[in-house]
Design a protein around this motif. Sequence first.
Motif, PDB file in Angstrom:
ATOM      1  N   LEU A 116       0.866  -1.167   0.000  1.00  5.16           N
ATOM      2  CA  LEU A 116       0.000   0.000   0.000  1.00  5.16           C
ATOM      3  C   LEU A 116       0.901   1.214   0.000  1.00  5.16           C
ATOM      4  O   LEU A 116       1.619   1.470   0.964  1.00  5.16           O
ATOM      5  CB  LEU A 116      -0.913  -0.014   1.242  1.00  5.16           C
ATOM      6  N   ASN A 117       0.927   1.977  -1.092  1.00  6.17           N
ATOM      7  CA  ASN A 117       1.743   3.189  -1.183  1.00  6.17           C
ATOM      8  C   ASN A 117       0.938   4.354  -0.641  1.00  6.17           C
ATOM      9  O   ASN A 117      -0.207   4.569  -1.024  1.00  6.17           O
ATOM     10  CB  ASN A 117       2.153   3.462  -2.627  1.00  6.17           C
ATOM     11  N   THR A 118       1.563   5.164   0.229  1.00  9.25           N
ATOM     12  CA  THR A 118       0.811   6.236   0.890  1.00  9.25           C
ATOM     13  C   THR A 118       1.338   7.626   0.593  1.00  9.25           C
ATOM     14  O   THR A 118       1.003   8.569   1.282  1.00  9.25           O
ATOM     15  CB  THR A 118       0.834   6.028   2.410  1.00  9.25           C
ATOM     16  N   GLY A 119       2.112   7.839  -0.382  1.00 11.26           N
ATOM     17  CA  GLY A 119       2.587   9.199  -0.668  1.00 11.26           C
ATOM     18  C   GLY A 119       3.481   9.219  -1.886  1.00 11.26           C
ATOM     19  O   GLY A 119       3.782   8.209  -2.483  1.00 11.26           O
ATOM     20  N   ASP A 120       3.913  10.436  -2.244  1.00 12.57           N
ATOM     21  CA  ASP A 120       4.756  10.550  -3.424  1.00 12.57           C
ATOM     22  C   ASP A 120       6.200  10.868  -3.073  1.00 12.57           C
ATOM     23  O   ASP A 120       7.000  11.189  -3.924  1.00 12.57           O
ATOM     24  CB  ASP A 120       4.192  11.602  -4.379  1.00 12.57           C
ATOM     25  N   GLY A 121       6.567  10.839  -1.817  1.00 11.96           N
ATOM     26  CA  GLY A 121       7.969  10.941  -1.466  1.00 11.96           C
ATOM     27  C   GLY A 121       8.376  12.233  -0.782  1.00 11.96           C
ATOM     28  O   GLY A 121       9.473  12.335  -0.286  1.00 11.96           O
ATOM     29  N   LYS A 177      11.519  12.463   1.920  1.00 10.81           N
ATOM     30  CA  LYS A 177      10.977  11.393   2.760  1.00 10.81           C
ATOM     31  C   LYS A 177      10.741  10.164   1.903  1.00 10.81           C
ATOM     32  O   LYS A 177      10.326  10.262   0.760  1.00 10.81           O
ATOM     33  CB  LYS A 177       9.656  11.826   3.382  1.00 10.81           C
ATOM     34  N   SER A 178      11.006   9.043   2.494  1.00 15.94           N
ATOM     35  CA  SER A 178      10.771   7.810   1.748  1.00 15.94           C
ATOM     36  C   SER A 178       9.282   7.428   1.840  1.00 15.94           C
ATOM     37  O   SER A 178       8.569   7.820   2.759  1.00 15.94           O
ATOM     38  CB  SER A 178      11.638   6.678   2.296  1.00 15.94           C
ATOM     39  N   ASN A 179       8.833   6.671   0.857  1.00 12.08           N
ATOM     40  CA  ASN A 179       7.429   6.231   0.836  1.00 12.08           C
ATOM     41  C   ASN A 179       7.157   5.291   2.016  1.00 12.08           C
ATOM     42  O   ASN A 179       7.948   4.400   2.299  1.00 12.08           O
ATOM     43  CB  ASN A 179       7.123   5.471  -0.455  1.00 12.08           C
ATOM     44  N   ALA A 180       5.990   5.491   2.637  1.00  8.46           N
ATOM     45  CA  ALA A 180       5.590   4.585   3.719  1.00  8.46           C
ATOM     46  C   ALA A 180       4.911   3.378   3.069  1.00  8.46           C
ATOM     47  O   ALA A 180       3.951   3.533   2.331  1.00  8.46           O
ATOM     48  CB  ALA A 180       4.649   5.287   4.673  1.00  8.46           C
ATOM     49  N   LYS A 181       5.407   2.217   3.341  1.00  6.88           N
ATOM     50  CA  LYS A 181       4.850   1.001   2.744  1.00  6.88           C
ATOM     51  C   LYS A 181       4.276   0.118   3.850  1.00  6.88           C
ATOM     52  O   LYS A 181       4.907  -0.076   4.873  1.00  6.88           O
ATOM     53  CB  LYS A 181       5.921   0.232   1.978  1.00  6.88           C
ATOM     54  N   VAL A 182       3.068  -0.396   3.577  1.00  5.10           N
ATOM     55  CA  VAL A 182       2.436  -1.316   4.505  1.00  5.10           C
ATOM     56  C   VAL A 182       2.322  -2.663   3.798  1.00  5.10           C
ATOM     57  O   VAL A 182       1.735  -2.748   2.722  1.00  5.10           O
ATOM     58  CB  VAL A 182       1.025  -0.824   4.932  1.00  5.10           C
ATOM     59  N   ASP A 183       2.856  -3.668   4.408  1.00  2.00           N
ATOM     60  CA  ASP A 183       2.813  -4.998   3.820  1.00  2.00           C
ATOM     61  C   ASP A 183       1.473  -5.652   4.171  1.00  2.00           C
ATOM     62  O   ASP A 183       1.152  -5.865   5.340  1.00  2.00           O
ATOM     63  CB  ASP A 183       3.979  -5.831   4.363  1.00  2.00           C
ATOM     64  N   LEU A 184       0.654  -5.979   3.148  1.00  2.00           N
ATOM     65  CA  LEU A 184      -0.676  -6.554   3.345  1.00  2.00           C
ATOM     66  C   LEU A 184      -0.705  -8.071   3.167  1.00  2.00           C
ATOM     67  O   LEU A 184      -1.767  -8.673   3.195  1.00  2.00           O
ATOM     68  CB  LEU A 184      -1.671  -5.914   2.363  1.00  2.00           C
ATOM     69  N   THR A 185       0.425  -8.686   3.008  1.00  4.00           N
ATOM     70  CA  THR A 185       0.476 -10.123   2.776  1.00  4.00           C
ATOM     71  C   THR A 185      -0.145 -10.911   3.926  1.00  4.00           C
ATOM     72  O   THR A 185      -0.937 -11.834   3.712  1.00  4.00           O
ATOM     73  CB  THR A 185       1.933 -10.576   2.577  1.00  4.00           C
ATOM     74  N   ALA A 186       0.153 -10.516   5.142  1.00  2.48           N
ATOM     75  CA  ALA A 186      -0.394 -11.235   6.302  1.00  2.48           C
ATOM     76  C   ALA A 186      -1.915 -11.088   6.367  1.00  2.48           C
ATOM     77  O   ALA A 186      -2.631 -12.032   6.712  1.00  2.48           O
ATOM     78  CB  ALA A 186       0.250 -10.724   7.577  1.00  2.48           C
ATOM     79  N   MET A 187      -2.440  -9.914   6.013  1.00  4.91           N
ATOM     80  CA  MET A 187      -3.886  -9.701   6.051  1.00  4.91           C
ATOM     81  C   MET A 187      -4.597 -10.539   4.991  1.00  4.91           C
ATOM     82  O   MET A 187      -5.660 -11.111   5.240  1.00  4.91           O
ATOM     83  CB  MET A 187      -4.207  -8.221   5.838  1.00  4.91           C
ATOM     84  N   VAL A 188      -4.007 -10.649   3.806  1.00  2.00           N
ATOM     85  CA  VAL A 188      -4.593 -11.473   2.751  1.00  2.00           C
ATOM     86  C   VAL A 188      -4.574 -12.939   3.166  1.00  2.00           C
ATOM     87  O   VAL A 188      -5.561 -13.668   2.990  1.00  2.00           O
ATOM     88  CB  VAL A 188      -3.845 -11.252   1.418  1.00  2.00           C
ATOM     89  N   ASP A 189      -3.470 -13.386   3.751  1.00  2.00           N
ATOM     90  CA  ASP A 189      -3.385 -14.767   4.235  1.00  2.00           C
ATOM     91  C   ASP A 189      -4.455 -15.040   5.289  1.00  2.00           C
ATOM     92  O   ASP A 189      -5.120 -16.079   5.263  1.00  2.00           O
ATOM     93  CB  ASP A 189      -1.999 -15.052   4.829  1.00  2.00           C
ATOM     94  N   LEU A 190      -4.628 -14.119   6.206  1.00  2.46           N
ATOM     95  CA  LEU A 190      -5.624 -14.278   7.258  1.00  2.46           C
ATOM     96  C   LEU A 190      -7.036 -14.321   6.671  1.00  2.46           C
ATOM     97  O   LEU A 190      -7.861 -15.138   7.090  1.00  2.46           O
ATOM     98  CB  LEU A 190      -5.508 -13.141   8.277  1.00  2.46           C
ATOM     99  N   ALA A 191      -7.319 -13.482   5.682  1.00  3.86           N
ATOM    100  CA  ALA A 191      -8.647 -13.468   5.055  1.00  3.86           C
ATOM    101  C   ALA A 191      -8.944 -14.813   4.394  1.00  3.86           C
ATOM    102  O   ALA A 191     -10.039 -15.360   4.553  1.00  3.86           O
ATOM    103  CB  ALA A 191      -8.730 -12.337   4.034  1.00  3.86           C
TER     104      ALA A 191
END
Length: 186
Positions: free
Chosen positions: A4-9, A23-37
């Motif tokens: 999930l990309n949350t900005g342009d830098g 500033k570096s892009n804030a990244k959220v890893d959603l792999t665990a949420m997809v696995d849980l779903a």
Amino acid sequence: MAELNTGDGGGGKKGSKKVRSKKSNAKVDLTAMVDLAFLLITFFMLTTSLSKPQSMDLGMPDKNEKDPKENIKVADDRTMTILIGGDNKLMAYTGQFADPLIEPKEYSYGKNGIRKFILKEEERLRGTYGDPKTNKNAGIIVIIKPSKKSKYKNIVDILDEMAITKVPTYAIVDIEKEELALLEKK
């Protein structure tokens, strides 16, 4: 990997004199949420019970290898015939068609129609033959004869009436030409 990309830098406009740190892009890893779903979906699919089809037990007689058209003698006053026609038409009589004990009459479905007639006939037989629980030759025998124009729902309704009134012996057989003519005439 799902991200999930949350900005342009960060940083300012091009050509501005102020220098900001990038500033570096804030990244959220959603792999665990997809696995849980998917685990939850799989769990609920395996643990829920799906609706089971409803069915009615229908006992069919054994085939007689020696004489397939063997006739069984039954007292006429114990035999009731129900004719099912098109357009929700329902007729019933007691005895043989050629010489009925109770003339063919049109009935409605439900407790004030055919069910009332069946219960009245069972009460009459109880007075003549005794209790069907103690005398196996005392119960009513219902012959159900649907025509080709009858609907499946009507046959199920009659089978439900057999279960409600606890008729011990009933059969579904082919309708005769004379009975079919009577159904279409009335």
